[in-house]
Design a protein around this motif. Structure first.
Motif, PDB file in Angstrom:
ATOM      1  N   HIS A  67       0.562  -1.227   0.299  1.00 19.36           N
ATOM      2  CA  HIS A  67      -0.169  -0.165  -0.199  1.00 19.36           C
ATOM      3  C   HIS A  67       0.996   1.142   0.080  1.00 19.36           C
ATOM      4  O   HIS A  67       0.150   2.311   0.355  1.00 19.36           O
ATOM      5  CB  HIS A  67      -1.107   0.015   1.415  1.00 19.36           C
ATOM      6  CG  HIS A  67      -2.096  -1.211   1.151  1.00 19.36           C
ATOM      7  ND1 HIS A  67      -2.850  -0.843   0.297  1.00 19.36           N
ATOM      8  CD2 HIS A  67      -2.030  -2.441   1.619  1.00 19.36           C
ATOM      9  CE1 HIS A  67      -3.827  -2.168   0.410  1.00 19.36           C
ATOM     10  NE2 HIS A  67      -3.233  -2.961   1.021  1.00 19.36           N
ATOM     11  N   ASN A  68       2.053   1.000  -0.191  1.00 18.82           N
ATOM     12  CA  ASN A  68       3.012   2.081  -0.432  1.00 18.82           C
ATOM     13  C   ASN A  68       2.872   3.126   0.976  1.00 18.82           C
ATOM     14  O   ASN A  68       2.843   4.467   0.620  1.00 18.82           O
ATOM     15  CB  ASN A  68       2.608   2.950  -1.630  1.00 18.82           C
ATOM     16  CG  ASN A  68       3.767   3.539  -2.374  1.00 18.82           C
ATOM     17  OD1 ASN A  68       4.761   3.213  -2.123  1.00 18.82           O
ATOM     18  ND2 ASN A  68       3.560   4.479  -3.265  1.00 18.82           N
ATOM     19  N   LEU A  69       3.173   2.802   2.011  1.00 25.33           N
ATOM     20  CA  LEU A  69       2.944   3.360   3.220  1.00 25.33           C
ATOM     21  C   LEU A  69       4.867   3.587   4.009  1.00 25.33           C
ATOM     22  O   LEU A  69       5.403   2.579   3.907  1.00 25.33           O
ATOM     23  CB  LEU A  69       2.461   2.747   4.216  1.00 25.33           C
ATOM     24  CG  LEU A  69       0.813   2.294   4.277  1.00 25.33           C
ATOM     25  CD1 LEU A  69       0.159   1.483   5.369  1.00 25.33           C
ATOM     26  CD2 LEU A  69       0.150   3.508   3.617  1.00 25.33           C
ATOM     27  N   PRO A  70       5.046   4.603   4.273  1.00 24.72           N
ATOM     28  CA  PRO A  70       6.488   4.973   4.560  1.00 24.72           C
ATOM     29  C   PRO A  70       6.581   4.124   6.080  1.00 24.72           C
ATOM     30  O   PRO A  70       5.716   4.170   6.904  1.00 24.72           O
ATOM     31  CB  PRO A  70       6.612   6.246   4.569  1.00 24.72           C
ATOM     32  CG  PRO A  70       5.294   6.965   4.757  1.00 24.72           C
ATOM     33  CD  PRO A  70       4.415   5.987   3.952  1.00 24.72           C
ATOM     34  N   VAL A  71       7.827   3.589   6.283  1.00 30.02           N
ATOM     35  CA  VAL A  71       8.107   2.657   7.543  1.00 30.02           C
ATOM     36  C   VAL A  71       9.309   3.268   8.018  1.00 30.02           C
ATOM     37  O   VAL A  71      10.417   3.207   7.311  1.00 30.02           O
ATOM     38  CB  VAL A  71       8.022   1.361   7.197  1.00 30.02           C
ATOM     39  CG1 VAL A  71       8.400   0.449   8.572  1.00 30.02           C
ATOM     40  CG2 VAL A  71       6.849   0.612   6.720  1.00 30.02           C
ATOM     41  N   GLY A  82      18.903  12.163  13.601  1.00 22.41           N
ATOM     42  CA  GLY A  82      17.444  12.358  13.245  1.00 22.41           C
ATOM     43  C   GLY A  82      16.991  11.082  12.438  1.00 22.41           C
ATOM     44  O   GLY A  82      15.967  10.931  11.734  1.00 22.41           O
ATOM     45  N   ALA A  83      17.833   9.945  12.375  1.00 18.82           N
ATOM     46  CA  ALA A  83      17.368   8.901  11.424  1.00 18.82           C
ATOM     47  C   ALA A  83      16.195   8.035  11.717  1.00 18.82           C
ATOM     48  O   ALA A  83      15.561   7.358  11.071  1.00 18.82           O
ATOM     49  CB  ALA A  83      18.645   8.098  11.453  1.00 18.82           C
ATOM     50  N   ALA A  84      15.957   8.092  13.026  1.00 19.39           N
ATOM     51  CA  ALA A  84      14.598   7.459  13.496  1.00 19.39           C
ATOM     52  C   ALA A  84      13.254   8.297  13.241  1.00 19.39           C
ATOM     53  O   ALA A  84      12.237   7.898  13.918  1.00 19.39           O
ATOM     54  CB  ALA A  84      14.812   7.017  14.819  1.00 19.39           C
ATOM     55  N   LEU A 459      11.167   2.144   3.364  1.00 22.63           N
ATOM     56  CA  LEU A 459      11.840   1.950   4.457  1.00 22.63           C
ATOM     57  C   LEU A 459      12.675   3.160   4.590  1.00 22.63           C
ATOM     58  O   LEU A 459      13.583   3.695   4.063  1.00 22.63           O
ATOM     59  CB  LEU A 459      12.784   1.035   4.556  1.00 22.63           C
ATOM     60  CG  LEU A 459      12.393  -0.492   4.568  1.00 22.63           C
ATOM     61  CD1 LEU A 459      13.456  -1.546   4.638  1.00 22.63           C
ATOM     62  CD2 LEU A 459      11.393  -0.731   5.834  1.00 22.63           C
ATOM     63  N   ASN A 460      12.288   3.908   5.781  1.00 24.06           N
ATOM     64  CA  ASN A 460      13.021   5.321   6.336  1.00 24.06           C
ATOM     65  C   ASN A 460      13.286   6.310   5.066  1.00 24.06           C
ATOM     66  O   ASN A 460      14.286   6.708   4.877  1.00 24.06           O
ATOM     67  CB  ASN A 460      14.475   4.830   6.984  1.00 24.06           C
ATOM     68  CG  ASN A 460      14.850   5.982   8.166  1.00 24.06           C
ATOM     69  OD1 ASN A 460      13.775   6.732   8.381  1.00 24.06           O
ATOM     70  ND2 ASN A 460      15.702   5.741   8.673  1.00 24.06           N
TER      71      ASN A 460
END
Lengths: 465, 465
Positions: A67-71, A82-84, A459-460
């Motif tokens: 569904h193309n959701l960012p994780v 700020g990586a998380a 992913l990120n």
């Protein structure tokens, strides 16, 4: 990149996968997941999930990929780049419930654990067996082992014991496709194809979600000695650093601190410490091993080197209380700076003999752009944390002009053979500086690798590149 | 994969790029470039080139990429997996002329060198400065540093000093496009994006041609002590291995040898060594450091562990001549085996406490398939080289039935937490066994990475996958 928002239907699906008790959907309850330790940045996800197994994460990633959701994966939230932070919203996976130490294998000197184990908890557990896991970031009391892998995190003892790359043997990773793989083998050596284990180290959650790991352990040294030396200038303290190694000693820690950093620690934490007049900078030097005679001989050698480099005095910590006090000065420094002023921290690293030129250059650049800085860090590795203090700088200069100064610092770092992050990672805040170090060809290879693992880029997103 | 043959026109272009004096086109003159140390394999290239710079290699790769010519890089030719053999013909690049040590930087304890430097030459050069580069493969007298990187090569001292991954800081690589990049920085730590340095280590010439490197050095220990212990069984010797670490000692070498291996060395090299009756297996244990009292204390602890594990006797080497003699037994073993019989060598590696089960299983599998084996290797790392001896096995069984036996050995290795190569690499001969360790998903990621670096697949085709 264009991502979808989470629909009502998808909220329901995620809830049924992860369980109502392990998700947060109320904005007001997400505050602690919207920040890490990076400056004053804040980004909210649409949902926080706290999965309890790699299998749950696998099903979740399949859904998000479809569904193309960012994780965005989150460990202890102690990151400094700020990586998380979920800059595109979407799903934030907190790994806090993957907190089991599965096995400490004393026969093989290895441990298997989940990625949400707090580093200090793990270090204490292996210490109880007489073993050492030596990679100890300053945030070890709250950072997670999985986050340490994702960021290639370091710490004071890397200088003797090597980086985290030497200790992570095998990693369980969930890929965006939902596939779960172990990247390596539980062996000290491995020459079987490309090392996906090493590729995961420092990948900042952009290639897969780390769920388990196998870690190398070593016998625990029985003794250590700690010294604190003061110097009349930053350059003299920094010059002593490489001289210690050239004298044949490899310390188990070798930390640099500027006077103002120590002053702020004393103010903040009310630590008793005699700050001599004329002392501009300090080195903390620790040696460890199994024989006190050897350690004393090493301390003598180090003392000679320190004196030859103009040190003012050397304090020896004999009791463990004294050692704890000295270490506390170093460990409290980041939070003391943070509590004192708005600041930005840059994680410079150079070959260690270039430290005097680095710190001299940083102060010159500060003069040119009108900012002050407090530097400290793992000098034995050439890794200097530059804390730029807002102080009386006006908001416009802080937001705009400062950037040019930071750029000059990184240009200097790279010109000295170094790079733009030693152990904090690139994340969100350093990515604009990547072209200082990397050519387009180089960056395109990194992007190509990202594409192999994560074709839809869920992913990120927004990190590293 | 389908490649072109080198046309007359292209021969001319290559000659004008590399120079007539640095190419070989006569089949008869290529014999030494058609083999490495892997069994009796032989493959001829169409041309051998000996470039003198990365820039020459860049132009050459552009040409080969454009015309779809396969390119195989060759170091010292000591490989044991066939990785340097030009199985598709084409261009063989020998790195023998890139043999300069560019700088030994004593301030930073780093060296910069070209990839064709012989490992022993480099080790000697840094030793002269009182420094240590500890990664010493058995073939160190003729292998090249670039080849060591390409194969993730090991050696006896890895057990204490860590793998080559800890010592290679930065690598200059020529990509198939002709672009030249440095993969990292000259720093001990680096958290700036994906580590292409680590990706190059163990990539076997399939991603780029390594031309230069920056290497970490450490102070050289001043003393060492060597012990040789004999045991009534393989299993007892192997059991002692992990027990030594559990006693808190990290030896600088811990090598296992079967009796028959030692017998063959004595025959082959006329070494004086008292092979006691009843001794079935041997451990060589070395400790090093800067203080003899400490080393003696460690030896005492080791001695206790050896006795508790049933050792028959322990020999201490005091003089450097005695030490050289004992080390010679271990170092000559590969060539002694090779000279005695047709053989195949498998580079098994497991967590070290699983060694007794591994060697027991190998002998059982040998019984089942009718082959004998001589095992030796870096037991401290769990790395056992299994030399399967043809002996009286008939040719058909050797060629066909044996493969099933090898497969069972690798299945055992993997079931014990290990993998199919510890330090020799996959190359040509192990690639059919890759699916024992790796899933299709995992292999597809590796293939995807290959594709990013080398879209046309010209670099060392037919290897790893």
């Amino acid at each position: 990149m264009s991502f979808n928002k989470i629909t009502e239907d998808l909220f329901g699906k995620i809830e049924s996968l992860i369980g109502k008790e392990n998700i947060i959907v109320e904005h007001a309850d997400m505050e602690r997941y919207s920040r890490d330790e990076t400056e004053d940045l804040q980004f909210y996800p649409e949902i926080v999930v706290k999965p309890v197994s790699a299998e749950q994460i696998s099903l979740l990633l399949q859904l998000c990929n479809e569904h193309n959701l960012p994780v965005t994966a989150r460990g202890g939230g102690t990151g400094l780049s700020g990586a998380a932070l979920p800059v595109h919203g979407g799903v934030l996976i907190s790994l806090e419930k993957l907190d089991k130490i599965i096995e400490i294998d004393e026969r093989n000197l290895q441990a298997t654990l989940e990625s949400g184990v707090i580093t200090q908890v793990f270090m204490d557990a292996v210490a109880e067996k007489g073993l050492l896991y030596p990679v100890d970031p300053s945030s070890k009391g709250s950072c997670y082992m999985g986050g340490n892998i994702a960021h290639g995190s370091g710490g004071p003892r890397v200088v003797k014991y090597g980086t985290i790359r030497e200790y992570i043997l095998n990693v369980e990773v969930v890929l965006p496709s939902g596939e779960i793989i172990w990247t390596g083998a539980n062996t000290l050596k491995n020459a079987s194809g490309y090392s996906l284990t090493q590729l995961m180290i420092g990948s900042e959650g952009t290639l897969g979600i780390i769920t388990k790991m196998v870690v190398k352990l070593i016998p625990r040294p029985t003794h250590d000695v700690l010294m604190m030396a003061s110097f009349p200038s930053n350059e003299q303290a920094c010059s002593a650093v490489s001289a210690i190694f050239r004298a044949g000693v490899v310390p188990s820690a070798l930390e640099f601190m500027e006077r103002r950093g120590v002053e702020w620690v004393i103010e903040y934490d009310h630590i008793q410490f005699d700050l001599k007049d004329g002392a501009a900078a300090f080195l903390m030097v620790e040696v460890d091993g199994n024989n006190m005679d050897v350690l004393f001989a090493e301390c003598e050698k180090i003392n000679e080197v320190l004196e030859m480099n103009g040190c003012l005095d050397v304090l020896f910590a004999d009791t463990s209380a004294q050692k704890d006090d000295l270490w506390r000065i170093r460990r409290v420094m980041p939070v003391s700076v943070k509590s004192n002023s708005i600041y930005k921290e840059e994680d410079t690293v150079v070959p260690r003999a270039e430290l005097p030129r680095l710190i001299h250059g940083i102060k010159e650049i500060g003069g040119k752009y009108g900012f002050e800085s407090i530097c400290y860090g793992h000098a034995g590795d050439g890794n200097l944390h530059v804390n730029i203090i807002k102080g009386s700088m006006d908001d416009n200069d802080w937001t705009n002009k400062l950037k040019e100064g930071i750029r000059e610092i990184f240009e200097l770092t790279v010109s000295l053979g170094g790079t733009i992050s030693g152990e904090h990672g690139i994340g969100l805040v350093q990515r604009e500086f990547m072209p200082i170090k990397f050519s387009n060809v180089h960056l395109d290879i990194m992007r190509g690798i990202k594409q192999v693992f994560d074709p839809k880029g869920i992913l990120n997103p927004g990190k590293i590149f």
